[in-house]
Design a protein around this motif. Structure first.
Motif, mmCIF file in Angstrom:
data_model
loop_
_atom_site.group_PDB
_atom_site.id
_atom_site.type_symbol
_atom_site.label_atom_id
_atom_site.label_comp_id
_atom_site.label_asym_id
_atom_site.label_seq_id
_atom_site.Cartn_x
_atom_site.Cartn_y
_atom_site.Cartn_z
ATOM 1 N N MET A 1 30.126 19.600 60.492
ATOM 2 C CA MET A 1 29.912 21.021 60.716
ATOM 3 C C MET A 1 31.252 21.748 60.800
ATOM 4 S SD MET A 1 27.935 22.857 63.905
ATOM 5 C CE MET A 1 29.084 22.175 65.116
ATOM 6 N N GLN A 2 32.198 21.128 61.490
ATOM 7 C CA GLN A 2 33.523 21.727 61.638
ATOM 8 C C GLN A 2 34.238 21.806 60.285
ATOM 9 O OE1 GLN A 2 33.811 19.624 66.012
ATOM 10 N NE2 GLN A 2 35.338 19.131 64.493
ATOM 11 N N LEU A 3 34.028 20.797 59.472
ATOM 12 C CA LEU A 3 34.662 20.751 58.157
ATOM 13 C C LEU A 3 34.183 21.909 57.287
ATOM 14 C CD1 LEU A 3 36.426 19.236 56.123
ATOM 15 C CD2 LEU A 3 34.449 17.802 55.597
ATOM 16 N N PHE A 4 32.873 22.152 57.283
ATOM 17 C CA PHE A 4 32.327 23.221 56.443
ATOM 18 C C PHE A 4 32.736 24.597 56.942
ATOM 19 C CE2 PHE A 4 29.321 19.860 55.032
ATOM 20 C CZ PHE A 4 29.653 19.909 53.690
ATOM 21 N N ALA A 5 33.106 24.696 58.215
ATOM 22 C CA ALA A 5 33.605 25.975 58.732
ATOM 23 C C ALA A 5 34.879 26.388 58.020
ATOM 24 C CB ALA A 5 33.864 25.867 60.239
ATOM 25 N N GLY A 6 35.627 25.402 57.510
ATOM 26 C CA GLY A 6 36.855 25.706 56.785
ATOM 27 C C GLY A 6 36.688 25.749 55.278
ATOM 28 N N LEU A 7 35.646 25.102 54.751
ATOM 29 C CA LEU A 7 35.498 25.018 53.305
ATOM 30 C C LEU A 7 34.982 26.316 52.694
ATOM 31 C CD1 LEU A 7 34.226 21.373 52.709
ATOM 32 C CD2 LEU A 7 36.554 22.258 52.736
ATOM 33 N N ASN A 8 34.138 27.051 53.406
ATOM 34 C CA ASN A 8 33.703 28.344 52.872
ATOM 35 C C ASN A 8 34.877 29.323 52.751
ATOM 36 O OD1 ASN A 8 31.018 27.720 52.356
ATOM 37 N ND2 ASN A 8 30.373 28.224 54.429
ATOM 38 N N PRO A 9 35.713 29.481 53.785
ATOM 39 C CA PRO A 9 36.908 30.316 53.611
ATOM 40 C C PRO A 9 37.814 29.828 52.484
ATOM 41 C CG PRO A 9 36.510 29.965 55.936
ATOM 42 C CD PRO A 9 35.541 29.079 55.200
ATOM 43 N N GLU A 10 37.919 28.516 52.311
ATOM 44 C CA GLU A 10 38.741 27.979 51.226
ATOM 45 C C GLU A 10 38.238 28.479 49.869
ATOM 46 O OE1 GLU A 10 40.259 23.565 49.800
ATOM 47 O OE2 GLU A 10 38.155 23.822 50.359
ATOM 48 N N ARG A 11 36.929 28.465 49.680
ATOM 49 C CA ARG A 11 36.366 28.891 48.397
ATOM 50 C C ARG A 11 36.508 30.395 48.198
ATOM 51 N NH1 ARG A 11 31.577 24.303 48.788
ATOM 52 N NH2 ARG A 11 33.140 22.646 48.703
ATOM 53 N N ILE A 12 36.352 31.141 49.272
ATOM 54 C CA ILE A 12 36.517 32.593 49.186
ATOM 55 C C ILE A 12 37.962 32.939 48.848
ATOM 56 C CG2 ILE A 12 36.438 34.746 50.511
ATOM 57 C CD1 ILE A 12 34.097 33.431 52.112
ATOM 58 N N LEU A 13 38.903 32.270 49.499
ATOM 59 C CA LEU A 13 40.321 32.548 49.233
ATOM 60 C C LEU A 13 40.728 32.054 47.845
ATOM 61 C CD1 LEU A 13 42.526 33.877 51.102
ATOM 62 C CD2 LEU A 13 40.355 33.364 52.189
ATOM 63 N N GLY A 14 40.144 30.948 47.402
ATOM 64 C CA GLY A 14 40.400 30.485 46.042
ATOM 65 C C GLY A 14 39.903 31.492 45.017
ATOM 66 N N ALA A 15 38.734 32.073 45.292
ATOM 67 C CA ALA A 15 38.207 33.113 44.412
ATOM 68 C C ALA A 15 39.119 34.328 44.405
ATOM 69 C CB ALA A 15 36.795 33.511 44.856
ATOM 70 N N ALA A 16 39.615 34.711 45.573
ATOM 71 C CA ALA A 16 40.501 35.873 45.677
ATOM 72 C C ALA A 16 41.772 35.672 44.855
ATOM 73 C CB ALA A 16 40.854 36.135 47.136
ATOM 74 N N MET A 17 42.325 34.479 44.915
ATOM 75 C CA MET A 17 43.550 34.191 44.161
ATOM 76 C C MET A 17 43.278 34.249 42.662
ATOM 77 S SD MET A 17 46.189 31.099 44.933
ATOM 78 C CE MET A 17 47.851 31.090 44.255
ATOM 79 N N ALA A 18 42.132 33.695 42.245
ATOM 80 C CA ALA A 18 41.782 33.714 40.824
ATOM 81 C C ALA A 18 41.549 35.141 40.331
ATOM 82 C CB ALA A 18 40.534 32.859 40.589
ATOM 83 N N ILE A 19 40.861 35.931 41.121
ATOM 84 C CA ILE A 19 40.607 37.323 40.735
ATOM 85 C C ILE A 19 41.922 38.091 40.626
ATOM 86 C CG2 ILE A 19 39.599 39.511 41.529
ATOM 87 C CD1 ILE A 19 37.346 37.667 42.781
ATOM 88 N N GLY A 20 42.815 37.870 41.576
ATOM 89 C CA GLY A 20 44.114 38.532 41.523
ATOM 90 C C GLY A 20 44.891 38.161 40.272
ATOM 91 N N MET A 21 44.901 36.881 39.911
ATOM 92 C CA MET A 21 45.584 36.454 38.683
ATOM 93 C C MET A 21 44.946 37.100 37.453
ATOM 94 S SD MET A 21 46.826 32.492 38.875
ATOM 95 C CE MET A 21 45.387 31.761 39.623
ATOM 96 N N GLY A 22 43.623 37.192 37.476
ATOM 97 C CA GLY A 22 42.931 37.855 36.369
ATOM 98 C C GLY A 22 43.329 39.312 36.252
ATOM 99 N N ARG A 23 43.437 39.988 37.390
ATOM 100 C CA ARG A 23 43.882 41.390 37.384
ATOM 101 C C ARG A 23 45.297 41.509 36.833
ATOM 102 N NH1 ARG A 23 43.327 43.592 43.289
ATOM 103 N NH2 ARG A 23 44.618 45.206 42.332
ATOM 104 N N TYR A 24 46.171 40.580 37.228
ATOM 105 C CA TYR A 24 47.548 40.593 36.729
ATOM 106 C C TYR A 24 47.565 40.473 35.206
ATOM 107 C CZ TYR A 24 52.351 39.177 35.824
ATOM 108 O OH TYR A 24 53.632 39.107 35.327
ATOM 109 N N ALA A 25 46.790 39.517 34.690
ATOM 110 C CA ALA A 25 46.751 39.295 33.244
ATOM 111 C C ALA A 25 46.188 40.510 32.518
ATOM 112 C CB ALA A 25 45.910 38.053 32.944
#
Length: 388
Positions: free
Chosen positions: A235-259
């Motif tokens: 349960m504790q592990l998944f508390a961190g994995l959802n933010p990881e995926r959200i932040l990974g998405a944010a980084m990808a979207i930002g790179m897409g905007r840059y391109a």
């Protein structure tokens, strides 16, 4: 808190401030030269910490901004939109800061959260193993009791930024004395710990952050290294994995905007026949499609962050997986189309787009692969039989 995706004045001000920092430490002038030399983005990290950007999701009690994952994703997206996304934001404040903030002891919070908030301390995350991959139930790194201490033995792979970190939040497994089964547990392991060695991996992408293999050979840790309960870490592990995926998405979207911004600028300036190439539908329409797909991915990322911050764990998990999937696809498409718009110039060092394509491609694989996201959606969103 944002639910309707109409941002508050404070969030708009945060975007503007982060964007200004990204302009100062932009991709062509700062990030790419550092990445080509294999050097970490230390100056950018330090400045982002001083400005309070790294700890926006951490409690004000420990020097953070007291906001949520929405705001941290906002920071990551705006930095990445200048080509200056910070991989360690995904692991240090997002994963480790969230888990310690929710499940850490008072002493662990005091020792780590203040430093994670201002960037003076970095904690990375160690879950992946060579023989486990996406199957976290197959992790073989074990933790056994020795009096009041814990002894960790095992190995990890693809662990980002260990050379910059003060500690690694390691996912190990403890034996249940009643059933004999192994259960996941989380331990804070200092990078200076006896018995832990790191080996840099030879990656074939241009990135400022390095990947490492970790070897844990009878690493002795005090009882205080355990985060939360020894048998409740899933349960504790998944508390961190959802933010990881959200932040990974944010980084990808930002790179897409840059391109996309780079492609639009070039298409508005480049003239081959009678008008700029951006006037031709063969150039304009693919860029318009990229814009639409990036915006759609961004909406799902915002939804995931809002659900997570509201405490809706299942809704956040579904949305975070979908956001990560959509953002990866849109980002890769944006980089590819930006290179195509530039023609041969898109492959030159002058524009630096080809070097970013490798970094964008990571998003299809990590922090969770496209195929595992499709498994999740098939099973949990559609109610289809589990295939793995």
């Amino acid at each position: 808190m944002t639910f309707g995706f109409i941002e508050t004045d404070e969030q708009k001000e945060l975007r503007a401030s982060v964007s200004a920092l990204g302009q100062r430490f932009n991709y062509k002038d700062y990030v790419l030269p550092k990445a080509r030399r294999g050097e970490p983005l230390t100056e950018l990290w330090t400045e982002a910490g001083k400005l309070g950007f790294l700890g926006v999701n951490i409690s004000e009690e420990y020097g953070g901004g007291g906001a949520g994952i929405y705001e941290l994703a906002l920071v990551q997206e705006e930095m990445a939109a200048h080509g200056a996304g910070l991989l360690l934001v995904v692991v240090s404040p997002a994963i480790c800061g969230t888990i310690i903030g929710k499940y850490g002891t008072a002493d662990q919070k005091q020792e780590w959260l203040t430093g994670l908030a201002d960037g003076s301390k970095i904690m990375v995350f160690g879950i992946t193993e060579a023989d486990a991959g996406s199957n976290s139930h197959q992790i073989t790194t074990t933790a056994r009791r020795d009096g009041d201490d814990w002894i960790l033995t095992g190995n990890k792979i693809y662990i980002s930024g260990v050379d910059q970190a003060d500690a690694v939040l390691v996912v190990a497994r403890t034996e249940d004395s009643k059933t004999g089964k192994l259960k996941p547990a989380l331990f804070i392991v200092p990078t200076s710990a006896d018995g832990m060695t790191k080996t840099a991996m030879d990656m074939d992408i241009i990135e400022p952050d390095h990947q490492f293999m970790l070897f844990l050979d009878q690493v002795r840790l005090p009882a205080t290294a355990l985060v939360g309960e020894a048998d409740a870490a899933l349960m504790q592990l998944f508390a961190g994995l959802n933010p990881e995926r959200i932040l990974g998405a944010a980084m990808a979207i930002g790179m897409g905007r840059y391109a996309l911004d780079a492609a639009v600028k070039f298409a508005n300036e480049r003239t081959v026949w009678k008008t700029t190439i951006g006037a031709h539908q063969g150039i304009a329409h693919p860029l318009a499609q990229v814009k639409i797909e990036l915006e759609l991915a961004r909406l799902m990322m915002q939804k995931a962050a809002a659900l997570y911050d509201s405490g809706d764990d299942f809704g956040a998990a579904e949305a975070a997986n979908m956001a990560k999937y959509a953002a990866a696809e849109a980002s890769i498409k944006a980089l590819d189309q930006a290179i195509q718009t530039h023609g041969g110039a898109g492959l030159t060092a002058e524009y630096g787009l080809a070097s970013m394509l490798g970094a964008a491609r990571i998003a299809r694989v990590a922090p969770v692969s496209r195929e595992m996201i499709l498994n999740f959606v098939s099973q949990h969103s559609l109610g289809l039989a589990r295939s793995y």
